[in-house]
Motif scaffolding. Sequence first.
Motif, PDB file in Angstrom:
ATOM      1  N   PHE A   1       0.847  -1.187   0.000  1.00  0.00           N
ATOM      2  CA  PHE A   1       0.000   0.000   0.000  1.00  0.00           C
ATOM      3  C   PHE A   1       0.884   1.239   0.000  1.00  0.00           C
ATOM      4  CE2 PHE A   1       1.032  -0.976   4.311  1.00  0.00           C
ATOM      5  CZ  PHE A   1       1.176   0.241   4.954  1.00  0.00           C
ATOM      6  N   GLY A   2       0.263   2.387  -0.229  1.00  0.00           N
ATOM      7  CA  GLY A   2       1.012   3.649  -0.244  1.00  0.00           C
ATOM      8  C   GLY A   2       1.699   3.897  -1.566  1.00  0.00           C
ATOM      9  N   PHE A   3       0.972   3.698  -2.659  1.00  0.00           N
ATOM     10  CA  PHE A   3       1.553   3.847  -3.994  1.00  0.00           C
ATOM     11  C   PHE A   3       1.667   5.307  -4.397  1.00  0.00           C
ATOM     12  CE2 PHE A   3      -0.333  -0.373  -3.876  1.00  0.00           C
ATOM     13  CZ  PHE A   3       0.743  -1.143  -4.288  1.00  0.00           C
ATOM     14  N   ASN A   4       2.488   5.566  -5.414  1.00  0.00           N
ATOM     15  CA  ASN A   4       2.751   6.914  -5.901  1.00  0.00           C
ATOM     16  C   ASN A   4       2.383   7.001  -7.371  1.00  0.00           C
ATOM     17  OD1 ASN A   4       4.751   8.859  -7.362  1.00  0.00           O
ATOM     18  ND2 ASN A   4       4.702   9.567  -5.241  1.00  0.00           N
ATOM     19  N   GLY A   5       1.706   8.035  -7.767  1.00  0.00           N
ATOM     20  CA  GLY A   5       1.438   8.247  -9.188  1.00  0.00           C
ATOM     21  C   GLY A   5       0.324   7.391  -9.732  1.00  0.00           C
ATOM     22  N   SER A   6       0.250   7.300 -11.049  1.00  0.00           N
ATOM     23  CA  SER A   6      -0.872   6.627 -11.693  1.00  0.00           C
ATOM     24  C   SER A   6      -0.687   5.117 -11.838  1.00  0.00           C
ATOM     25  CB  SER A   6      -1.133   7.249 -13.064  1.00  0.00           C
ATOM     26  OG  SER A   6      -0.012   7.086 -13.891  1.00  0.00           O
ATOM     27  N   ASP A   7       0.527   4.628 -11.975  1.00  0.00           N
ATOM     28  CA  ASP A   7       0.767   3.180 -12.075  1.00  0.00           C
ATOM     29  C   ASP A   7       1.242   2.656 -10.732  1.00  0.00           C
ATOM     30  OD1 ASP A   7       0.057   2.903 -14.719  1.00  0.00           O
ATOM     31  OD2 ASP A   7       2.095   3.197 -15.461  1.00  0.00           O
ATOM     32  N   MET A   8       0.366   1.902 -10.061  1.00  0.00           N
ATOM     33  CA  MET A   8       0.758   1.320  -8.783  1.00  0.00           C
ATOM     34  C   MET A   8       1.820   0.254  -8.992  1.00  0.00           C
ATOM     35  SD  MET A   8      -2.917   0.944  -6.845  1.00  0.00           S
ATOM     36  CE  MET A   8      -3.726   0.026  -8.161  1.00  0.00           C
ATOM     37  N   VAL A   9       1.536  -0.641  -9.921  1.00  0.00           N
ATOM     38  CA  VAL A   9       2.406  -1.782 -10.189  1.00  0.00           C
ATOM     39  C   VAL A   9       2.446  -2.007 -11.695  1.00  0.00           C
ATOM     40  CG1 VAL A   9       2.719  -4.267  -9.835  1.00  0.00           C
ATOM     41  CG2 VAL A   9       1.843  -2.867  -7.980  1.00  0.00           C
ATOM     42  N   SER A  10       3.605  -2.362 -12.210  1.00  0.00           N
ATOM     43  CA  SER A  10       3.715  -2.746 -13.617  1.00  0.00           C
ATOM     44  C   SER A  10       4.576  -4.002 -13.700  1.00  0.00           C
ATOM     45  CB  SER A  10       4.323  -1.613 -14.454  1.00  0.00           C
ATOM     46  OG  SER A  10       5.621  -1.298 -14.003  1.00  0.00           O
ATOM     47  N   TRP A  11       4.402  -4.748 -14.784  1.00  0.00           N
ATOM     48  CA  TRP A  11       5.174  -5.974 -14.972  1.00  0.00           C
ATOM     49  C   TRP A  11       5.524  -6.149 -16.435  1.00  0.00           C
ATOM     50  CZ3 TRP A  11       0.134  -5.844 -13.189  1.00  0.00           C
ATOM     51  CH2 TRP A  11      -0.851  -6.243 -14.078  1.00  0.00           C
ATOM     52  N   ASP A  12       6.631  -6.889 -16.653  1.00  0.00           N
ATOM     53  CA  ASP A  12       7.068  -7.172 -18.017  1.00  0.00           C
ATOM     54  C   ASP A  12       7.963  -8.394 -17.993  1.00  0.00           C
ATOM     55  OD1 ASP A  12       7.316  -6.896 -20.747  1.00  0.00           O
ATOM     56  OD2 ASP A  12       8.766  -5.270 -20.652  1.00  0.00           O
ATOM     57  N   TRP A  13       7.954  -9.132 -19.093  1.00  0.00           N
ATOM     58  CA  TRP A  13       8.776 -10.328 -19.208  1.00  0.00           C
ATOM     59  C   TRP A  13      10.128  -9.982 -19.821  1.00  0.00           C
ATOM     60  CZ3 TRP A  13       3.676 -10.299 -18.813  1.00  0.00           C
ATOM     61  CH2 TRP A  13       3.090 -11.275 -18.027  1.00  0.00           C
TER      62      TRP A  13
END
Length: 144
Positions: free
Chosen positions: A30-42
């Motif tokens: 919790f306590g995210f910043n900005g518009s993308d909380m989490v991103s992922w990529d292979w």
Amino acid sequence: MANANSSQTGLMAEYNAADCTHVVDGAVAFGFNGSDMVSWDWDNDKASLAGDSMGTFVLSDNNKNSGKVTYNLDQESPFNKNLTDLCNANKTFPIDIRSTTEHVWGDHCKVSRIPAGSNGDNSGNRPWVVIVTNLMYERLDSNS
């Protein structure tokens, strides 16, 4: 072509960020910043194509599915302590990310490093990069 939100194709799902959960080593982030909380990529493509000068091609499957997940925490988020402790201990841990339509997870993960930071007019972003040996993905919606 039919409209994407019609009786022929069905409606797009509604997105609500409050329905997303991000679990790291059993604790909810919790306590995210900005518009993308989490991103992922292979790290690798699932398939590749190689061809010679004569136009003969070989399509190859790639079974490597390692990847990276980035948690964008606000510098004031108490969850920075969780990731700092995992990084300093070089601990391997699981992650689980869910929305109403997507599920991303991995069982063997490590924090790659403490993120760079700065101080300024506003609270900053701390982008924590987690490396995942077997990054998995599934859709939770249906085509009905």
